[in-house]
Write an enzyme that holds these catalytic residues in place. Structure first.
Site, PDB file in Angstrom:
ATOM      1  N   GLU A 200       2.929   1.370   9.465  1.00 28.79           N
ATOM      2  CA  GLU A 200       3.443   1.261   7.894  1.00 28.79           C
ATOM      3  C   GLU A 200       4.846   1.612   7.741  1.00 28.79           C
ATOM      4  O   GLU A 200       5.238   2.302   6.920  1.00 28.79           O
ATOM      5  CB  GLU A 200       2.868   2.324   7.269  1.00 28.79           C
ATOM      6  CG  GLU A 200       1.188   2.170   7.114  1.00 28.79           C
ATOM      7  CD  GLU A 200       0.430   3.029   6.555  1.00 28.79           C
ATOM      8  OE1 GLU A 200       1.102   4.112   5.898  1.00 28.79           O
ATOM      9  OE2 GLU A 200      -0.639   2.655   6.041  1.00 28.79           O
ATOM     10  N   GLU A 271      -6.763  -0.885   8.026  1.00 28.56           N
ATOM     11  CA  GLU A 271      -7.117   0.508   7.151  1.00 28.56           C
ATOM     12  C   GLU A 271      -7.750   0.333   6.025  1.00 28.56           C
ATOM     13  O   GLU A 271      -7.120  -0.298   4.917  1.00 28.56           O
ATOM     14  CB  GLU A 271      -5.776   1.325   7.228  1.00 28.56           C
ATOM     15  CG  GLU A 271      -5.457   1.818   8.336  1.00 28.56           C
ATOM     16  CD  GLU A 271      -4.546   3.063   8.068  1.00 28.56           C
ATOM     17  OE1 GLU A 271      -4.322   3.566   7.146  1.00 28.56           O
ATOM     18  OE2 GLU A 271      -3.639   3.325   9.240  1.00 28.56           O
TER      19      GLU A 271
END
Length: 848
Positions: A200, A271
């Site tokens: 991320e 995710e």
């Protein structure tokens, strides 16, 4: 040499006999080697549709399971249950600070045995996605980065910084070389089909500007240069450099993901958050399985071919491994709960979803996509191969309040509110994301009879220092002081007060004011405990202020700074600070006394009990223990012995009566507890703390607790065994029958049985059987599993019918229709659309 035809036949027969004899003479080991050599190496490639493994396109259903968050003894059962839940891939982070807690000293044993964990996954026939870091976040202390990295001269984390890149490259190569040596990459015949570097990064990239982009390019080149034969991904990184695949993280990637940054890359979802992680002070938070199933079906209907559930099993943040304020229990609302038990209906409903998607596999991977929009609220997405019977459709109703009718290929379908119906042959509905057919369970914490016998607590209380030698002119920053060796850092200073300072002023007593950047603080003045204060996950800074009584002459101030873990995210983590920042006395006769920069401060790390290791058996005798009086001050160690709870069910300790501190069992760190930090609902965020069975002996287990707060009641602590023996079903009479009734044969969806009908299926775990029917109603019952109530409509024979089908059985199947529950063929409330709610209790046969 010329051979006649008859001779030729004879020769072929002889050769065949010899070959068969040779084959039969092979040992079982040789046979296994021969079998393995056939499919040893796996080529993993990709295109704009999917990952391609050995030339075969795949739909991948993955779940995150983190090896340090459970024990090696738990791994086999967790992995087995994941496979039974329809997963074909396990995803895990690699935790740098677990493996290299001290620079150059690596640990790959116990809960850190990454190789063993991956080989167990391989043994179960599953693939692996390896998320390497170096930064992982994961609500793990310091985002997985080792503390010592902060002290490398000139270092800046996660940017184009030579010291950081040097240590990252060294760590990455250690891990990847180990995987390669163990032949764990798919290209070597192993299970690892996908890797991830960084995590991320887009969340912090702007802070580093051009250096951030250079760092991402460098990280991509690093892993690709090792030529490991697998694709690599970066999540939430839309500018991931080629050939890196950019992947999605979030709850609804079917709607939020802009897609791969190149047409030749597949849509991967790394995710899909199955719940919300919890922090101390939080109320309960859940994500419904209907919403998860909807999001997955939508993603796959829009060209997605890979989803990962984060988490599939959250586990436990043992010891001091959680990030700041994060609870010891992690992602407990995942399909497998903290204890590795199946959380129903989340586990079963997603399993059925995977079954339904597998029936659509050929159409999704080789069909041509089409989209129709019958209305603003409805949508049809389907895939088909022209000229064949291969076709699969997803009928979506995005109306959050009402069901909608969708007409498709001459037939009308009623789609419940905000749900998707899956038709693997473009005709037959086999699954709806909003209709739960799988059973439900309610978790029970049962007080142990064996473990809760006459606790005899002994105590050792830490000495609170009034004066520590030191020459710092400001309170030392707490992360740097403790160096992740303890949660605790002591601060002392002395200051003189004269008669003029103590002269009476309007407003009463002087006030001690301490501004802290977090996380918590205990304060003493002249040996008297003044109290404590703390921040929260959202607002870490806080102010401790209290009227104080000063004495003329020298006064001694003692503060204990308390950490609840290191930060796990954000830019410039190496420069993140916490602890007390300013200290002053307000309201003196002479004005305000600033103690922050005008006094010398002494500092000390940790507790004496930590230094002596009194949390474990070998350290107990290093201090003098006394019998507990019930009036202990804070900073007290408690120890007692207990026998292991009965059965082999999961075990936990319930920290009733306690405040805040740490728990050990037989020297193993169970984790941080914080009972005094109440949620807005007036309850502690976490009450029960998991004790893995591998921590326990049959008898005389050592329990050690370090408690920060005074006036606690350790006698209220109890041990519990954990089960999901309360099993329920809640099904509407018009729900779609289970997807298990269907299979695909010769490109057609076919019923496995002639009689496809709706049933409620109840199943006990292990060898247990249904011992009681606690609730049953066919009508309009209310509530949830563990808390059902009757509605205005109820078939009187409901309980009797369920008992007939279920009592004494390990598993039972109840037809869900009016004829099963009508008495004398009468429906007492014909205008009510019926639902069947059942709650049963599972138990062991008393004969056993």
């Amino acid at each position: 040499m010329k051979i006649h035809s008859s001779d030729h036949s004879w020769l072929l027969l002889a050769v065949l006999v010899i070959l068969l004899s040779f084959s039969g003479a092979l040992s079982s080991d040789d046979k296994e080697k021969k079998t393995k050599s056939v499919d040893k190496k796996k080529e993993v490639t990709y295109d704009g549709t999917s990952l391609i493994i050995n030339g075969n396109r795949e739909l991948l259903y993955s779940g995150s399971i983190h090896y340090p968050r459970s024990t090696p003894e738990m791994w086999p059962n967790i992995i087995k249950r994941a496979k039974q839940g329809g997963l074909n891939t396990i995803q895990t982070y690699v935790f740098w600070n677990v493996h290299e807690p001290e620079q150059g000293k690596f640990n790959f044993s116990g809960r850190a045995d990454l190789v063993k964990f991956i080989k167990l996954i391989e043994k179960n026939g599953l693939y692996v996605t390896l998320r390497l870091g170096p930064f992982i976040q994961a609500e793990w202390t310091h985002g997985g980065l080792p503390y010592w990295l902060r002290e490398v001269p000139g270092i800046f984390f996660r940017t184009d910084n030579e010291p950081f890149k040097e240590h990252t490259e060294r760590y990455v190569k250690v891990v990847l070389d180990m995987m390669k040596e163990e032949k764990l990459f798919a290209s070597q015949g192993g299970p690892i089909i996908l890797g991830q570097i960084e995590n991320e990064y887009s969340a912090v990239q702007r802070a580093y500007k051009e250096d951030g982009l250079n760092y991402i390019k460098w990280a991509s080149k690093l892993v690709h240069s090792m030529d490991l034969g697998i694709p690599w991904v970066m999540c939430k990184q839309n500018d991931a450099p080629d050939p890196m695949i950019n992947a999605c993280n979030g709850r609804h990637c079917g709607d939020t993901f802009p897609g791969p940054n190149k047409d030749n890359k597949p849509s991967l979802w790394t995710e899909n958050w199955t719940t919300q992680f919890r922090v101390f002070g939080d109320p309960p938070a859940q994500r419904s399985v209907e919403d998860i199933a909807y999001s997955v079906a939508r993603f796959f209907s829009k060209n997605g071919t890979h989803v990962n559930y984060y988490m599939y099993h959250g586990g436990t943040n043992f010891g001091r491994t959680s990030a700041h304020y994060v609870t010891t229990r992690y992602y407990d609302d995942a399909p497998l709960d903290e204890f590795g038990l199946e959380r129903e209906p989340k586990y079963g409903h997603l399993k059925h979803l995977h079954n339904a998607l597998n029936l659509c596999k050929k159409a999704l991977l080789w069909g041509q996509p089409r989209v129709e929009k019958p209305s603003n609220e409805t949508e049809i997405r389907y895939y088909e191969q022209p000229g064949t019977k291969v076709c699969a459709a997803f009928l979506a109703n995005n109306n959050t309040e009402a069901a909608e009718k969708i007409k498709f290929r001459g037939k009308e379908y009623l789609i419940p509110h905000r749900s998707i119906s899956i038709l693997p042959d473009c005709k037959t509905v086999v699954y709806n994301t909003g209709e739960i057919i799988s059973h439900h369970t309610s978790r029970n914490f049962m007080k142990s009879k064996k473990a809760n016998k006459n606790f005899d607590f002994k105590v050792f209380t830490e000495s609170v220092p009034s004066k520590i030698k030191g020459d710092s002119f400001i309170p030392v920053e707490l992360y740097g002081l403790t160096k992740d060796e303890s949660d605790y850092g002591w601060y002392t200073t002395s200051f003189k007060i004269d008669d003029n300072d103590l002269s009476k002023k309007k407003g009463g007593k002087p006030n001690l004011r301490i501004a802290s950047l977090g996380h918590a603080l205990h304060v003493w003045l002249n040996g008297e405990y003044l109290g404590n204060g703390h921040g929260s996950h959202e607002e870490k800074s806080f102010v401790f202020q209290k009227p104080v009584t000063l004495k003329e002459g020298e006064n001694h101030l003692t503060m204990l700074g308390v950490l609840t873990g290191f930060p796990d995210s954000g830019s410039y983590m190496e420069h993140r600070y916490t602890g007390p920042r300013s200290v002053s006395i307000l309201g003196l006769g002479s004005g305000t006394l600033d103690l922050t920069e005008e006094n010398k401060w002494g500092n000390k790390v940790g507790m004496e009990g930590e230094r002596l290791g009194i949390h474990a058996e070998e350290g107990l005798k290093k201090v003098k223990w006394e019998k507990a009086s019930g009036k202990e001050p804070g900073m007290t160690w408690y120890q007692t012995y207990f026998d292991a709870p009965e059965s082999q069910s999961a075990a936990a300790i319930r920290m009733n009566g306690m405040g805040k501190g740490l728990i050990w069992v037989n020297g193993e760190g169970v984790g941080r507890y914080w009972m005094s930090f109440l949620s807005p609902l007036g309850q502690p965020t976490q009450i029960e703390y998991h004790i893995p069975r591998s921590f326990l002996k049959p008898k005389k287990n050592l329990l050690v607790i370090f408690e920060e707060e005074p006036n606690v009641k350790p006698e209220l602590i109890d041990f519990v065994i954990v089960n999901r023996d309360t099993v329920c079903s809640y099904i509407g009479e018009n729900y779609t029958p289970s997807v298990r009734h269907w299979t695909r044969k010769n490109d057609q969806v076919q019923a496995i049985t002639d009689d496809v009908h709706l049933t409620a299926n109840l199943k006990c775990s292990g060898t247990k059987k249904i011992s009681a029917v606690e609730f049953a109603s066919f009508g309009n019952p209310n509530g949830t599993c563990g808390n059902f109530t009757l509605g205005s409509c109820n078939a009187p024979v409901s309980k009797k019918v369920v008992e007939k089908y279920c009592l004494g059985k390990a598993e039972c199947v109840i037809p869900v229709n009016k004829s099963t529950f009508e008495q004398d063929k009468k429906d007492s409330c014909p205008k009510v659309e019926k639902k069947l709610a059942v709650q049963v209790k599972c138990g062991r046969d008393k004969k056993n």
